[in-house]
Write an enzyme that holds these catalytic residues in place. Sequence first.
Site, mmCIF file in Angstrom:
data_model
loop_
_atom_site.group_PDB
_atom_site.id
_atom_site.type_symbol
_atom_site.label_atom_id
_atom_site.label_comp_id
_atom_site.label_asym_id
_atom_site.label_seq_id
_atom_site.Cartn_x
_atom_site.Cartn_y
_atom_site.Cartn_z
ATOM 1 N N HIS A 1 -13.639 0.314 -0.416
ATOM 2 C CA HIS A 1 -13.321 1.726 -0.670
ATOM 3 C C HIS A 1 -11.995 1.921 -1.406
ATOM 4 C CE1 HIS A 1 -10.395 2.840 2.686
ATOM 5 N NE2 HIS A 1 -10.793 1.660 3.106
ATOM 6 N N THR B 1 -25.904 -8.410 11.333
ATOM 7 C CA THR B 1 -26.840 -8.140 10.241
ATOM 8 C C THR B 1 -26.084 -7.614 9.022
ATOM 9 O OG1 THR B 1 -28.590 -7.649 11.809
ATOM 10 C CG2 THR B 1 -28.855 -6.746 9.587
ATOM 11 N N ASN C 1 0.804 -1.227 0.000
ATOM 12 C CA ASN C 1 0.000 0.000 0.000
ATOM 13 C C ASN C 1 0.836 1.275 0.000
ATOM 14 O OD1 ASN C 1 0.333 -1.330 2.673
ATOM 15 N ND2 ASN C 1 -0.262 0.684 3.415
ATOM 16 N N CYS D 1 3.829 9.552 13.152
ATOM 17 C CA CYS D 1 4.412 10.513 14.074
ATOM 18 C C CYS D 1 4.338 9.896 15.472
ATOM 19 C CB CYS D 1 3.635 11.822 14.019
ATOM 20 S SG CYS D 1 4.418 13.108 14.964
#
Length: 372
Positions: A191, A227, A139, A315
């Site tokens: 996403h 659900t 990534n 950080c």
Amino acid sequence: MTYLDHAASTPMRERAVAAMMPYFSGSYANPSGSHRFAREARRAIDEARDDVAGVLGVAPGSVVFTSCGTESDNTVLAGVAGGAVCSAAEHHAVLHPIEDRADGVVVGTDPTGHVDLDQLAAACASPGVAVVSVMAVNNEVGTITDLRGVAEVVRRVAPQAVLHTDAVQAPCWLDLRTIAPLVDAMSFSAHKFGGPKGIGVLTLAPGIAVDPLIVGGGQERERRSGTHNVAGIVGLATALLETDAHRDRELVRLAALRDRLVDSLTGALDGVVETVPRDRKVAGSAHVCIEGIENEALLFLLDEADVCASAASACASGAMEPSHVLAAMGVDRDLALGALRLTLGHTTTDADVDRASDVVVDAVRRLRERSS
Ligand code: PLP
């Protein structure tokens, strides 16, 4: 806004948004119910599952809907008892669960961020290794893993182990049907390919048993209770179909844009190092390390100029720490503090890369002038 942070999250595809809408209003029933409206919702999930299975190259029964990539990763790593092995370049969703295990082993990478296959073989040779996790695409720096090589090592040295790949960054760039036969389990997150946030997939090959992370009502054949997120599942499937249909064309278009972006940065500035060679990484990744600057200050200037990028540094305790991925690759610490990740995706245009290049060049010159 010039958005070059698609590896963090890519804009939703319009068709996915449209496909989800009915499940927010008219078709609101709980798909586990026994009435007609519930059956309608269940049918939508079944159709989505078939579509997802087709693109991923697995049987529909192998598809488990989860809430995100992190949950998919955690489920495999918490749900298989015994020794666990992963690469040092993994996302924290894999790395942290393995580091937290007494029997977890993290193996090193080569300078491109690719897992070292000799170290992997040595780690797999320990008795009791039950799960091995190596990501399909990194990534941060975009490196594509040779999963065929990884699978060859794992099947030879630890044939008893479940082989999992975090393929969260893969769908826009790789034909997943070529990965599925190599592994036992794969993680995805909508996403990252134009679906909504909060919905993911874990695939489990037939016969692979993983203790569920979330127990309760027994949904997803007892593998993930809760659900169903019907709208999310429909949006995920729609976005995945679109991504698969457009992938070949997008690979060519975005590789050309990425090359133009990186070439313009290296042409205009000294001391810009391309972190991973282009032939080893995905088309949408433009990761560079820029000498003589700190990326925290650079990102501030980019943000002021409405350019969205990322550095992937953490950080910690007030001090900027270089990313664990760059550390694993052996990138010099000072150079790693100048890391800049620009990632392209389905909405990226020529104008985006030209503007981003102008803004980055100007910002780096200003920072260097300031410090000299
Ligand atoms: N794995 C990789 C490689 C990722 O890039 C990400 C997200 O950045 C995740 C896992 C986590 O996915 P999610 O945001 O859906 O939890």
